[in-house]
Scaffold this motif. Structure first.
Motif, short mmCIF file in Angstrom:
data_model
loop_
_atom_site.label_atom_id
_atom_site.label_comp_id
_atom_site.label_asym_id
_atom_site.label_seq_id
_atom_site.Cartn_x
_atom_site.Cartn_y
_atom_site.Cartn_z
N LEU A 174 60.09 -33.72 65.67
CA LEU A 174 60.05 -32.92 66.89
C LEU A 174 61.40 -32.26 67.16
CD1 LEU A 174 58.45 -31.92 69.29
CD2 LEU A 174 59.09 -34.00 70.51
N GLY A 175 62.48 -33.00 66.97
CA GLY A 175 63.81 -32.42 67.17
C GLY A 175 64.10 -31.29 66.20
N PHE A 176 63.70 -31.46 64.95
CA PHE A 176 63.89 -30.42 63.95
C PHE A 176 63.07 -29.17 64.29
CE2 PHE A 176 65.28 -33.02 59.95
CZ PHE A 176 66.35 -33.52 60.67
N VAL A 177 61.82 -29.38 64.71
CA VAL A 177 60.95 -28.25 65.04
C VAL A 177 61.52 -27.46 66.22
CG1 VAL A 177 58.69 -27.62 65.99
CG2 VAL A 177 58.84 -29.14 64.02
N PRO A 191 61.24 -16.90 57.19
CA PRO A 191 60.33 -17.51 58.18
C PRO A 191 58.86 -17.38 57.82
CG PRO A 191 61.22 -15.45 59.02
CD PRO A 191 61.93 -15.73 57.72
N GLU A 192 58.51 -16.37 57.05
CA GLU A 192 57.10 -16.20 56.67
C GLU A 192 56.68 -17.21 55.62
OE1 GLU A 192 59.56 -13.93 53.82
OE2 GLU A 192 59.52 -13.99 55.99
N VAL A 221 58.98 -27.68 58.43
CA VAL A 221 60.03 -28.43 59.13
C VAL A 221 59.46 -29.73 59.67
CG1 VAL A 221 61.57 -28.37 61.12
CG2 VAL A 221 61.33 -26.34 59.69
N TRP A 222 58.26 -29.68 60.24
CA TRP A 222 57.62 -30.87 60.81
C TRP A 222 57.39 -31.92 59.72
CZ3 TRP A 222 56.60 -32.91 65.41
CH2 TRP A 222 55.67 -33.94 65.49
N ILE A 223 56.86 -31.51 58.59
CA ILE A 223 56.57 -32.45 57.50
C ILE A 223 57.86 -33.08 56.98
CG2 ILE A 223 55.76 -32.60 55.11
CD1 ILE A 223 53.62 -30.50 55.93
N LEU A 224 58.91 -32.28 56.78
CA LEU A 224 60.17 -32.84 56.29
C LEU A 224 60.82 -33.74 57.35
CD1 LEU A 224 61.46 -29.74 54.35
CD2 LEU A 224 60.80 -31.95 53.39
N GLY A 225 60.64 -33.42 58.62
CA GLY A 225 61.12 -34.30 59.69
C GLY A 225 60.41 -35.64 59.67
N LEU A 273 69.93 -32.17 56.36
CA LEU A 273 68.57 -31.66 56.24
C LEU A 273 68.28 -30.59 57.29
CD1 LEU A 273 65.89 -31.77 54.76
CD2 LEU A 273 65.19 -33.63 56.28
N LEU A 274 68.72 -30.81 58.50
CA LEU A 274 68.48 -29.82 59.55
C LEU A 274 69.24 -28.53 59.26
CD1 LEU A 274 67.16 -29.04 62.16
CD2 LEU A 274 68.98 -30.22 63.40
#
Length: 183
Positions: A101-104, A73-74, A81-85, A61-62
């Protein structure tokens, strides 16, 4: 005045303008590719492996999120990323916010290179990927330590190696959907 207000409200929810039907079709295709790739990444992440190779399972996933955050990125930012984490935290039963948090942090570091990423060769990308994964693994290691579940062997770090090894395949497959072979 009413049309201006509608356009303003629409722009608040759409991260990029949609001007033509061709552009709209391209955005829908990119969104469907993103969603399909995230479903595949979650399936690969949750796929049970034999116990002798379980420790080598890449951070699917990461890796997929790094690709999309650098590529678009836009559209796919740190909120995505936060939601999927958080979703992965819930699925794995981890401390809520641990993976998020790690993913972000990892994706933020990668996002800083998004304008230069297309200049990186695959060997250069394979050097950057472990550096991008490291903050996530260090944060998770610290969380496990605080919970008295600290991994006691070096096997904890093996997914960084396997993720780096699988990165060229992930990048080429996902990039093929957009007509490119890398970021």
């Amino acid at each position: 005045m009413r049309k201006k207000m509608q356009r303003l409200m629409f722009s608040l929810f759409m991260p990029h303008p949609v001007n033509t039907s061709k552009n709209s079709h391209r955005n829908q295709a990119t969104l469907s590719n993103f969603l399909f790739s995230i479903v595949i990444a979650l399936a690969l992440t949750l796929m049970p492996l034999p116990s002798n190779i379980e420790q080598y399972q890449p951070e699917w996933l990461l890796l997929f999120l790094i690709f999309w955050v650098v590529r678009k990125p836009e559209t796919y930012g740190l909120g995505t990323v936060w939601i999927l984490g958080l979703i992965l935290d819930v699925i794995r039963g981890a401390l809520l916010g641990q993976h998020a948090l790690g993913f972000v942090i990892s994706c933020y570091l990668c996002q800083q290179f998004h304008q230069r990423a297309h200049l990186f060769s695959m060997p250069q990308q394979c050097i950057l990927i472990p550096l991008a994964l490291l903050p996530h693994f260090i944060l998770s290691y610290l969380v496990y330590g605080l919970l008295d579940q600290s991994p006691s062997s070096w096997h904890y770090w093996l997914p960084i190696v396997s993720s780096t090894a699988i990165w060229p395949i992930v990048s080429i497959v996902l990039g093929g959907w957009r007509g490119a072979k890398t970021f």
